[in-house]
Scaffold this motif. Structure first.
Motif, PDB file in Angstrom:
ATOM      1  N   TYR A   1       0.867  -1.201   0.057  1.00  0.00           N
ATOM      2  CA  TYR A   1       0.165  -0.121   0.083  1.00  0.00           C
ATOM      3  C   TYR A   1       1.060   1.272  -0.087  1.00  0.00           C
ATOM      4  N   ASN A   2       0.857   1.935  -1.162  1.00  0.00           N
ATOM      5  CA  ASN A   2       1.739   3.217  -1.324  1.00  0.00           C
ATOM      6  C   ASN A   2       3.167   3.100  -0.853  1.00  0.00           C
ATOM      7  N   ASP A   3       3.850   2.114  -1.296  1.00  0.00           N
ATOM      8  CA  ASP A   3       5.027   1.711  -0.996  1.00  0.00           C
ATOM      9  C   ASP A   3       5.908   1.704  -2.046  1.00  0.00           C
ATOM     10  N   ALA A   4       5.895   2.664  -3.039  1.00  0.00           N
ATOM     11  CA  ALA A   4       6.753   2.687  -4.262  1.00  0.00           C
ATOM     12  C   ALA A   4       8.244   2.758  -3.924  1.00  0.00           C
ATOM     13  N   LYS A   5       8.670   3.260  -2.799  1.00  0.00           N
ATOM     14  CA  LYS A   5       9.958   3.414  -2.577  1.00  0.00           C
ATOM     15  C   LYS A   5      10.873   2.441  -2.154  1.00  0.00           C
ATOM     16  N   PHE A   6      10.170   1.300  -1.437  1.00  0.00           N
ATOM     17  CA  PHE A   6      10.682   0.038  -1.032  1.00  0.00           C
ATOM     18  C   PHE A   6      10.396  -1.444  -1.666  1.00  0.00           C
ATOM     19  N   ILE A   7       9.350  -1.434  -2.209  1.00  0.00           N
ATOM     20  CA  ILE A   7       8.646  -2.649  -2.779  1.00  0.00           C
ATOM     21  C   ILE A   7       9.675  -3.331  -3.658  1.00  0.00           C
TER      22      ILE A   7
ATOM     23  N   GLY B   1      -7.142  -3.079   3.425  1.00  0.00           N
ATOM     24  CA  GLY B   1      -6.420  -3.271   4.820  1.00  0.00           C
ATOM     25  C   GLY B   1      -5.627  -4.476   4.390  1.00  0.00           C
ATOM     26  N   GLN B   2      -4.630  -4.698   5.167  1.00  0.00           N
ATOM     27  CA  GLN B   2      -3.592  -5.585   5.461  1.00  0.00           C
ATOM     28  C   GLN B   2      -3.931  -7.124   5.328  1.00  0.00           C
ATOM     29  N   SER B   3      -5.104  -7.162   6.259  1.00  0.00           N
ATOM     30  CA  SER B   3      -5.494  -8.679   6.548  1.00  0.00           C
ATOM     31  C   SER B   3      -6.165  -9.010   5.351  1.00  0.00           C
ATOM     32  N   THR B   4      -7.078  -8.222   4.683  1.00  0.00           N
ATOM     33  CA  THR B   4      -7.721  -8.537   3.552  1.00  0.00           C
ATOM     34  C   THR B   4      -6.764  -8.726   2.461  1.00  0.00           C
ATOM     35  N   ALA B   5      -5.733  -8.117   2.223  1.00  0.00           N
ATOM     36  CA  ALA B   5      -4.592  -8.247   1.013  1.00  0.00           C
ATOM     37  C   ALA B   5      -3.959  -9.477   1.331  1.00  0.00           C
ATOM     38  N   ARG B   6      -3.637  -9.818   2.461  1.00  0.00           N
ATOM     39  CA  ARG B   6      -2.899 -10.853   2.702  1.00  0.00           C
ATOM     40  C   ARG B   6      -3.633 -12.142   2.692  1.00  0.00           C
TER      41      ARG B   6
END
Length: 279
Positions: free
Chosen positions: A14-20, A69-74
């Motif tokens: 989620y919005n993590d262009a820098k580290f993905i 959210g992270q739970s649903t994404a996982r």
């Protein structure tokens, strides 16, 4: 450990262009070669979507969803996983290359293992010195009052399915801890590799930071949800709870004794005196 065992590495983003890309590269570079990499875009911004598109050739599946959210994404990533083993990896962190192989060896040597985690190198944005975090692992009793593992860890897909996966109502953090409680509630244990094989960035405005702000509401939710376990292991639960309170009180006392605190008290003392006069 057999090299033909497939590991599904799930990376919610989620919005993590820098580290993905670093997270994906750490999955690619695992010494265990039979793996699939599934990235779940949790409704990221345009910049992150551009980066994910450019990295699509490096991964096996890119799943797009609205921001749930992270739970649903996982859960959505794991549902589409083909491996018997699942490794969940946060998109701003990365594993050292040997983690998967060492984790599989542990699963192979002990059928009672439900979860494998490791020590973590905490990487702070505004500090030059890092810190090694050492989770303790253990049975469900070790997880009653706090998380004894990292949020990024390996488990079996069948066990994830049996306990119902991550709680998708939990969008403010601590969902990994709550999931581990259910994962271990029927037996088994979490094993910790005593090496810093995970690099964990400590950043502002992350799910963990949000969880710290909503800490007491989340604790009440988890304690109420697992009331039956807390009653079953009442003595252990109370011992851990009191120990945590004592530790926090000692930390507060230490802070009061620091020179910075005493200087602050001296600086604020005249203002408090003036404020008292005009009450």
């Amino acid at each position: 450990m057999r090299s033909d065992i497939l590991i599904s590495i799930i990376i919610p983003c989620y919005n993590d262009a820098k580290f993905i890309e670093q997270a994906i590269d750490s999955a690619i570079n695992q010494t265990h070669t039979n793996k699939e990499i599934i990235v779940v875009d949790d409704g990221s911004n345009k910049d992150t979507k551009v980066v994910l598109k450019s990295l699509e050739s490096k991964i096996d599946k890119l799943i797009a969803q609205e921001n749930l959210g992270q739970s649903t994404a996982r859960n959505n990533g794991i549902k589409q996983a083909n491996g018997n083993y699942v490794l969940v990896l946060d998109s701003d962190d990365y594993f050292e290359n040997s983690f998967c192989q060492k984790a599989l060896d542990i699963f192979n040597n002990d059928s009672n293992i439900k979860l494998v985690t490791c020590y973590a190198n905490l990487v702070f944005e505004k500090k030059t010195n890092n810190y090694i975090y050492k989770p303790k692992g253990g049975t469900v009793e070790s997880f009653l009052t706090s998380n004894s593992a990292l949020g990024s860890a390996m488990f079996k897909k069948n066990d994830w399915n049996s306990c119902g996966g991550y709680d998708e109502t939990m969008r403010n953090g601590l969902e990994d801890w709550e999931f581990y409680i259910r994962l271990l509630s029927r037996g088994g244990k979490a094993e910790v590799i005593k090496e810093p094989l995970y690099n964990y960035r400590k950043r502002e405005n992350t799910t963990t930071a949000k969880a710290n702000k909503a800490k007491y509401d989340l604790l009440k939710f988890i304690f109420a949800k697992h009331k039956d376990l807390n009653i079953r292991y009442y003595d252990s639960f109370m011992k851990q709870l009191v120990s945590k309170i004592e530790k926090e009180e000692k930390e507060k006392f230490k802070n009061r004794e620091r020179i910075e605190f005493k200087i602050g008290e001296l600086v604020l003392k005249p203002f408090r005196w003036i404020k008292a006069i005009f009450r």
